[in-house]
Motif scaffolding. Structure first.
Motif, PDB file in Angstrom:
ATOM      1  N   GLN A 140      22.331   2.241  20.341  1.00  0.00           N
ATOM      2  CA  GLN A 140      23.774   2.405  20.129  1.00  0.00           C
ATOM      3  C   GLN A 140      24.453   2.935  21.381  1.00  0.00           C
ATOM      4  O   GLN A 140      25.531   2.466  21.755  1.00  0.00           O
ATOM      5  N   LEU A 141      23.826   3.881  22.055  1.00  0.00           N
ATOM      6  CA  LEU A 141      24.373   4.359  23.335  1.00  0.00           C
ATOM      7  C   LEU A 141      24.403   3.233  24.363  1.00  0.00           C
ATOM      8  O   LEU A 141      25.350   3.120  25.143  1.00  0.00           O
ATOM      9  N   GLY A 142      23.376   2.395  24.337  1.00  0.00           N
ATOM     10  CA  GLY A 142      23.329   1.261  25.252  1.00  0.00           C
ATOM     11  C   GLY A 142      24.471   0.292  25.009  1.00  0.00           C
ATOM     12  O   GLY A 142      25.079  -0.225  25.951  1.00  0.00           O
ATOM     13  N   GLN A 143      24.771   0.045  23.738  1.00  0.00           N
ATOM     14  CA  GLN A 143      25.886  -0.846  23.431  1.00  0.00           C
ATOM     15  C   GLN A 143      27.218  -0.243  23.867  1.00  0.00           C
ATOM     16  O   GLN A 143      28.079  -0.951  24.406  1.00  0.00           O
ATOM     17  N   VAL A 144      27.386   1.049  23.647  1.00  0.00           N
ATOM     18  CA  VAL A 144      28.616   1.701  24.109  1.00  0.00           C
ATOM     19  C   VAL A 144      28.712   1.564  25.623  1.00  0.00           C
ATOM     20  O   VAL A 144      29.765   1.203  26.170  1.00  0.00           O
ATOM     21  N   GLY A 145      27.605   1.819  26.324  1.00  0.00           N
ATOM     22  CA  GLY A 145      27.588   1.697  27.781  1.00  0.00           C
ATOM     23  C   GLY A 145      27.862   0.286  28.251  1.00  0.00           C
ATOM     24  O   GLY A 145      28.599   0.070  29.222  1.00  0.00           O
ATOM     25  N   GLU A 146      27.281  -0.693  27.558  1.00  0.00           N
ATOM     26  CA  GLU A 146      27.522  -2.089  27.934  1.00  0.00           C
ATOM     27  C   GLU A 146      28.997  -2.454  27.742  1.00  0.00           C
ATOM     28  O   GLU A 146      29.595  -3.127  28.586  1.00  0.00           O
ATOM     29  N   LEU A 147      29.582  -1.993  26.650  1.00  0.00           N
ATOM     30  CA  LEU A 147      31.006  -2.255  26.422  1.00  0.00           C
ATOM     31  C   LEU A 147      31.856  -1.625  27.519  1.00  0.00           C
ATOM     32  O   LEU A 147      32.722  -2.280  28.094  1.00  0.00           O
ATOM     33  N   VAL A 148      31.591  -0.367  27.831  1.00  0.00           N
ATOM     34  CA  VAL A 148      32.343   0.308  28.895  1.00  0.00           C
ATOM     35  C   VAL A 148      32.167  -0.434  30.215  1.00  0.00           C
ATOM     36  O   VAL A 148      33.116  -0.594  30.988  1.00  0.00           O
ATOM     37  N   LEU A 194      42.322  -6.962  24.103  1.00  0.00           N
ATOM     38  CA  LEU A 194      42.645  -6.920  25.534  1.00  0.00           C
ATOM     39  C   LEU A 194      42.046  -8.109  26.284  1.00  0.00           C
ATOM     40  O   LEU A 194      42.089  -8.165  27.510  1.00  0.00           O
ATOM     41  N   GLY A 195      41.441  -9.044  25.546  1.00  0.00           N
ATOM     42  CA  GLY A 195      40.889 -10.249  26.152  1.00  0.00           C
ATOM     43  C   GLY A 195      39.457 -10.129  26.629  1.00  0.00           C
ATOM     44  O   GLY A 195      38.968 -10.990  27.361  1.00  0.00           O
ATOM     45  N   VAL A 196      38.758  -9.087  26.221  1.00  0.00           N
ATOM     46  CA  VAL A 196      37.376  -8.863  26.655  1.00  0.00           C
ATOM     47  C   VAL A 196      36.428  -9.638  25.738  1.00  0.00           C
ATOM     48  O   VAL A 196      36.559  -9.596  24.516  1.00  0.00           O
ATOM     49  N   ASP A 197      35.480 -10.343  26.344  1.00  0.00           N
ATOM     50  CA  ASP A 197      34.460 -11.080  25.603  1.00  0.00           C
ATOM     51  C   ASP A 197      33.314 -10.119  25.287  1.00  0.00           C
ATOM     52  O   ASP A 197      32.495  -9.811  26.151  1.00  0.00           O
ATOM     53  N   VAL A 198      33.275  -9.630  24.052  1.00  0.00           N
ATOM     54  CA  VAL A 198      32.296  -8.629  23.628  1.00  0.00           C
ATOM     55  C   VAL A 198      31.165  -9.335  22.881  1.00  0.00           C
ATOM     56  O   VAL A 198      31.425 -10.223  22.068  1.00  0.00           O
ATOM     57  N   PRO A 199      29.901  -8.957  23.138  1.00  0.00           N
ATOM     58  CA  PRO A 199      28.790  -9.557  22.396  1.00  0.00           C
ATOM     59  C   PRO A 199      29.015  -9.492  20.881  1.00  0.00           C
ATOM     60  O   PRO A 199      29.491  -8.487  20.348  1.00  0.00           O
ATOM     61  N   ALA A 200      28.668 -10.566  20.195  1.00  0.00           N
ATOM     62  CA  ALA A 200      28.962 -10.719  18.764  1.00  0.00           C
ATOM     63  C   ALA A 200      28.334  -9.638  17.892  1.00  0.00           C
ATOM     64  O   ALA A 200      28.895  -9.268  16.867  1.00  0.00           O
ATOM     65  N   GLU A 201      27.166  -9.109  18.274  1.00  0.00           N
ATOM     66  CA  GLU A 201      26.465  -8.143  17.418  1.00  0.00           C
ATOM     67  C   GLU A 201      26.984  -6.712  17.567  1.00  0.00           C
ATOM     68  O   GLU A 201      26.596  -5.834  16.798  1.00  0.00           O
ATOM     69  N   PRO A 241      22.734  -1.534  12.027  1.00  0.00           N
ATOM     70  CA  PRO A 241      21.423  -2.180  12.016  1.00  0.00           C
ATOM     71  C   PRO A 241      21.080  -2.790  10.661  1.00  0.00           C
ATOM     72  O   PRO A 241      20.483  -3.871  10.603  1.00  0.00           O
ATOM     73  N   ALA A 242      21.479  -2.156   9.573  1.00  0.00           N
ATOM     74  CA  ALA A 242      21.183  -2.695   8.245  1.00  0.00           C
ATOM     75  C   ALA A 242      21.900  -4.024   8.015  1.00  0.00           C
ATOM     76  O   ALA A 242      21.350  -4.924   7.377  1.00  0.00           O
ATOM     77  N   THR A 243      23.098  -4.148   8.516  1.00  0.00           N
ATOM     78  CA  THR A 243      23.846  -5.400   8.388  1.00  0.00           C
ATOM     79  C   THR A 243      23.133  -6.507   9.150  1.00  0.00           C
ATOM     80  O   THR A 243      22.939  -7.613   8.635  1.00  0.00           O
ATOM     81  N   LEU A 244      22.721  -6.201  10.371  1.00  0.00           N
ATOM     82  CA  LEU A 244      22.021  -7.202  11.177  1.00  0.00           C
ATOM     83  C   LEU A 244      20.647  -7.528  10.582  1.00  0.00           C
ATOM     84  O   LEU A 244      20.245  -8.687  10.563  1.00  0.00           O
ATOM     85  N   ALA A 245      19.951  -6.508  10.067  1.00  0.00           N
ATOM     86  CA  ALA A 245      18.628  -6.730   9.472  1.00  0.00           C
ATOM     87  C   ALA A 245      18.712  -7.564   8.200  1.00  0.00           C
ATOM     88  O   ALA A 245      17.778  -8.297   7.872  1.00  0.00           O
ATOM     89  N   ALA A 246      19.831  -7.473   7.509  1.00  0.00           N
ATOM     90  CA  ALA A 246      20.006  -8.247   6.276  1.00  0.00           C
ATOM     91  C   ALA A 246      20.291  -9.716   6.569  1.00  0.00           C
ATOM     92  O   ALA A 246      20.424 -10.509   5.654  1.00  0.00           O
TER      93      ALA A 246
END
Length: 179
Positions: free
Chosen positions: A20-28, A154-161, A166-171
């Motif tokens: 989750q920290l990695g995703q926040v960092g990737e978004l930033v 703001l027009g940023v292409d953010v990864p879909a996931e 995690p439970a939503t993705l695992a389902a």
């Protein structure tokens, strides 16, 4: 039901938190400075959500050592909230610290101190480092779910996931479908 803080799940607890920290960092990292600081009308900027997530991770990491977790002690307006490069550096640092949480630390008891009323009344609740690490990871997902639409607006292409639990993705639910 299995204890979620047993040594067998250490990797998954710390990995989830780090992810989750990695995703926040990737978004930033994919935002411009202006996008990071942009304040939409009636909403907090992405920078404020990032600082809030970092503060929660910092609180549990500090509490793992002291025995007391206080999520209400925050560093509002500091460098994470005003400087995208400082945010990226802090996110990387905190993510590294999460990776050092030892298996035995997850079972360590902590007391969570929370302000529960506008008059400043405080509740003290027993927990464990592992339980609280799971909480802050899920809390970060919630904030990502707010940040992602702000970035997309703001027009940023953010990864879909990004922004899905995690439970939503695992389902097997597809990102973008109703959660």
């Amino acid at each position: 039901m299995d204890d979620p803080t047993t040594a067998g799940t250490t990797t998954s607890v710390t990995a989830c938190a780090a992810e989750q920290l990695g995703q926040v960092g990737e978004l930033v990292g994919i935002l411009t400075d202006d996008q990071y600081l942009h304040r939409p009308r009636g909403a907090s900027p992405i920078a404020g959500h990032v600082r809030h997530c970092v503060d929660h991770y910092t609180a549990i990491l500090a509490g793992a050592g002291s025995g007391t977790v206080d999520y209400d002690r925050r560093t509002r307006g500091g460098p994470v909230e005003t400087d995208r490069d400082a945010a990226l550096a802090r996110l990387a640092h905190v993510r590294g610290l999460v990776g050092t949480v030892a298996p035995g630390d997850l079972k360590r008891p902590v007391e969570v101190v929370s302000v529960v009323a506008p008059d400043g009344s405080v509740a003290r609740t027993p927990s464990t480092v592992g339980r609280e690490l799971v909480f802050v990871a899920h809390h970060a997902v919630h904030h990502l779910a707010v940040m992602v639409p702000l970035a997309r607006a703001l027009g940023v292409d953010v990864p879909a996931e990004f922004g899905y639990a995690p439970a939503t993705l695992a389902a097997g639910r597809r990102p973008g479908a109703d959660a």
